[in-house]
Design an enzyme around this catalytic site. Structure first.
Site, PDB file in Angstrom:
ATOM      1  N   LYS A  27      24.496  20.196   6.185  1.00 19.49           N
ATOM      2  CA  LYS A  27      23.606  21.595   6.949  1.00 19.49           C
ATOM      3  C   LYS A  27      24.644  22.409   7.686  1.00 19.49           C
ATOM      4  O   LYS A  27      24.420  23.494   7.681  1.00 19.49           O
ATOM      5  CB  LYS A  27      22.383  21.155   7.624  1.00 19.49           C
ATOM      6  CG  LYS A  27      21.075  20.497   6.652  1.00 19.49           C
ATOM      7  CD  LYS A  27      19.971  20.613   7.373  1.00 19.49           C
ATOM      8  CE  LYS A  27      19.012  20.317   6.308  1.00 19.49           C
ATOM      9  NZ  LYS A  27      17.468  20.119   6.909  1.00 19.49           N
ATOM     10  N   LYS A  87      13.939  22.482   0.343  1.00 17.71           N
ATOM     11  CA  LYS A  87      13.189  23.874   0.586  1.00 17.71           C
ATOM     12  C   LYS A  87      13.889  24.966   1.254  1.00 17.71           C
ATOM     13  O   LYS A  87      13.514  26.104   1.460  1.00 17.71           O
ATOM     14  CB  LYS A  87      11.882  23.418   1.451  1.00 17.71           C
ATOM     15  CG  LYS A  87      11.990  22.881   2.692  1.00 17.71           C
ATOM     16  CD  LYS A  87      10.454  22.807   3.528  1.00 17.71           C
ATOM     17  CE  LYS A  87      10.234  21.354   3.624  1.00 17.71           C
ATOM     18  NZ  LYS A  87      10.971  20.887   4.697  1.00 17.71           N
ATOM     19  N   LYS A 125      20.682  17.953  -3.958  1.00 19.30           N
ATOM     20  CA  LYS A 125      18.936  17.480  -3.963  1.00 19.30           C
ATOM     21  C   LYS A 125      18.318  18.951  -3.791  1.00 19.30           C
ATOM     22  O   LYS A 125      18.556  19.778  -3.291  1.00 19.30           O
ATOM     23  CB  LYS A 125      18.720  16.605  -2.996  1.00 19.30           C
ATOM     24  CG  LYS A 125      18.303  17.299  -1.504  1.00 19.30           C
ATOM     25  CD  LYS A 125      17.798  16.247  -0.470  1.00 19.30           C
ATOM     26  CE  LYS A 125      17.387  16.802   0.582  1.00 19.30           C
ATOM     27  NZ  LYS A 125      16.101  17.450   0.680  1.00 19.30           N
TER      28      LYS A 125
HETATM   29  P1  ATP Z   1      14.931  21.124   4.550  1.00 21.13           P
HETATM   30  O1  ATP Z   1      15.858  21.713   3.349  1.00 21.13           O
HETATM   31  O2  ATP Z   1      14.532  21.932   5.505  1.00 21.13           O
HETATM   32  O3  ATP Z   1      15.562  19.688   5.159  1.00 21.13           O
HETATM   33  P2  ATP Z   1      13.732  19.430   2.548  1.00 21.13           P
HETATM   34  O4  ATP Z   1      13.076  19.816   1.316  1.00 21.13           O
HETATM   35  O5  ATP Z   1      14.838  18.470   2.750  1.00 21.13           O
HETATM   36  O6  ATP Z   1      13.724  20.608   3.804  1.00 21.13           O
HETATM   37  P3  ATP Z   1      12.405  17.697   4.670  1.00 21.13           P
HETATM   38  O7  ATP Z   1      11.437  18.261   5.602  1.00 21.13           O
HETATM   39  O8  ATP Z   1      13.421  17.484   5.216  1.00 21.13           O
HETATM   40  O9  ATP Z   1      12.332  18.410   3.352  1.00 21.13           O
HETATM   41  O10 ATP Z   1      11.615  16.195   4.236  1.00 21.13           O
HETATM   42  C1  ATP Z   1      10.229  16.054   4.062  1.00 21.13           C
HETATM   43  C2  ATP Z   1      10.327  14.825   3.236  1.00 21.13           C
HETATM   44  O11 ATP Z   1      10.556  15.244   1.632  1.00 21.13           O
HETATM   45  C3  ATP Z   1      11.086  13.722   3.420  1.00 21.13           C
HETATM   46  O12 ATP Z   1      10.385  12.578   3.401  1.00 21.13           O
HETATM   47  C4  ATP Z   1      11.923  13.703   2.314  1.00 21.13           C
HETATM   48  O13 ATP Z   1      12.592  12.589   1.962  1.00 21.13           O
HETATM   49  C5  ATP Z   1      11.297  14.244   1.325  1.00 21.13           C
HETATM   50  N1  ATP Z   1      12.365  15.075   0.423  1.00 21.13           N
HETATM   51  C6  ATP Z   1      13.055  16.098   0.670  1.00 21.13           C
HETATM   52  N2  ATP Z   1      13.688  16.725  -0.647  1.00 21.13           N
HETATM   53  C7  ATP Z   1      13.341  15.738  -1.148  1.00 21.13           C
HETATM   54  C8  ATP Z   1      13.588  15.697  -2.779  1.00 21.13           C
HETATM   55  N3  ATP Z   1      14.627  16.722  -3.238  1.00 21.13           N
HETATM   56  N4  ATP Z   1      13.295  14.785  -3.578  1.00 21.13           N
HETATM   57  C9  ATP Z   1      12.606  13.946  -3.081  1.00 21.13           C
HETATM   58  N5  ATP Z   1      12.039  13.885  -1.832  1.00 21.13           N
HETATM   59  C10 ATP Z   1      12.559  14.750  -1.032  1.00 21.13           C
HETATM   60 MG    MG Z   2      15.521  17.659   4.492  1.00 21.97          MG
END
Ligand code: ATP
Ligand code: MG
Length: 331
Positions: free
Chosen positions: A113, A198, A195
């Site tokens: 990040k 969002k 990965k």
């Molecule tokens: P950000 O980019 O803001 O970090 P994010 O999509 O990674 O957002 P988080 O809020 O960090 O989402 O994670 C929320 C949950 O979703 C966590 O349990 C994380 O392990 C899961 N998660 C996030 N991205 C993935 C993915 N690509 N595949 C599976 N699980 C995911």
């Molecule tokens: Mg995340």
């Protein structure tokens, strides 16, 4: 046993969040193993990177509605907003004072990040795992369901808990990770070696649960693959196809090997059409339910109950922590 997990209100909730997290919460809420089930919206985590006020508010509300629309049952689950339980930030600070800069700098999420920040890297981005540790340790959480991307943070949480317990005496339960056996990591549709996230500035990389259904199908059909032409699971040489297999497998509850067998004579176009159809069929009812509740009183009712319950538990723990350290007057 107590269950706890959260998602940041840092953008549009994605298929990765759904398959890697929310769908599993929904399954687990009925498990007799859990006497207590807490799910929160990590808005304090969201501000480790810049957020616009109106969007942040909207994302928080939208995430609650999505939790409910995906099937979390407020009769079984306490849903709350992290910033409405001050003990998270309070314990986060205490844990920062018991963590080391070196161990935080080693975290993969920080390294990833950090590279994406244009206006400078916030201190919060570095200390994020201490706050995440606080989220977990406040509630004596035994089992934490995390995607593979969060496993490293959970290990740090365990280290911090063990360190604190040995320094100040038994205070925290040392949590175990729970990683779903399949579909734990969904990859980006434009770069399947990264990965799905969002906070990806390129919306083509992710499928948002609230994307228009036609856009969802389009995004899957234009997902980056390879020119080899065969449908098989090979993360190294065919990350794009492997990702689509993972997604289809998770949604249809079919093993990857059965899918590979089914599609052995198929071309990419037909395969992608089936994946697109399956994803659209999974998401459509969620969107319908979301639209039904987003403007209802239910959202506030659920959040009020969750806030009160979480504060009740968290305050007991933070008082204990402050007493162990010798902060303030005896509570
Ligand atoms: P950000 O980019 O803001 O970090 P994010 O999509 O990674 O957002 P988080 O809020 O960090 O989402 O994670 C929320 C949950 O979703 C966590 O349990 C994380 O392990 C899961 N998660 C996030 N991205 C993935 C993915 N690509 N595949 C599976 N699980 C995911
Ligand atoms: Mg995340």
């Amino acid at each position: 046993m107590r269950f706890l997990s959260g998602i940041q209100s840092s953008g549009n909730i994605t298929l990765g969040n759904y398959l890697g997290a929310i769908k599993n919460f929904v399954k687990l809420q009925d498990s007799p193993d859990f006497t207590d089930f807490l799910v929160f919206i990590a808005d304090l985590h969201a501000i480790t990177v810049p957020q616009e006020k109106e969007k942040l508010r909207k994302n928080i509300k939208s995430l609650v509605a999505l939790y409910l629309a995906c099937g979390l049952d407020p009769k079984k689950v306490h849903i709350f907003i992290q910033s409405e339980v001050p003990a998270h930030a309070e314990l986060g600070w205490v844990l920062e004072c018991n963590g080391y800069i070196g161990e935080l700098e080693r975290m993969t999420q920080f390294k990833d990040k950090k590279e994406k920040q244009i206006g400078g890297v916030s201190v919060g981005l570095l200390t994020y795992p201490s706050l995440m540790a606080a989220d977990i340790l406040l509630y004596d959480t035994n089992l934490v369901p995390v995607g593979v991307d969060q496993k490293q943070h959970l290990e740090l949480t365990r280290d911090l808990a063990i360190r604190f317990n040995s320094k100040y005496g038994e205070t925290f339960v040392v949590p175990e990770p729970y990683i779903a056996p399949s579909g734990a990591k969904v990859m980006s549709l434009v770069d399947p070696t990264k990965k799905m996230s969002k906070s990806d500035p390129n919306p083509k990389g992710y499928i948002a649960l609230l994307d228009d259904i036609n856009i969802i199908k389009k995004k899957i059909k234009s997902a980056v693959t390879d020119s080899d032409g065969t449908i098989r699971y090979d993360l190294e040489n065919k990350p794009g196809i492997s990702n689509l297999l993972t997604i289809l497998s998770c949604i249809t509850n079919t093993s990857i090997s059965d899918l590979v067998d089914k599609y052995k004579d198929s071309n990419y176009q037909n395969f992608k059409e089936d994946v697109a159809e399956a994803v659209a069929n999974e998401i459509k009812p969620i969107q319908d339910k979301y639209n039904e509740i987003i403007n209802s009183k239910l959202i506030d009712e659920v959040l009020d109950e969750g806030r009160d319950y979480a504060n009740y538990l968290a305050n007991k723990k933070i008082n204990k922590v402050y007493n162990k350290i010798g902060l303030g007057r005896k509570r």
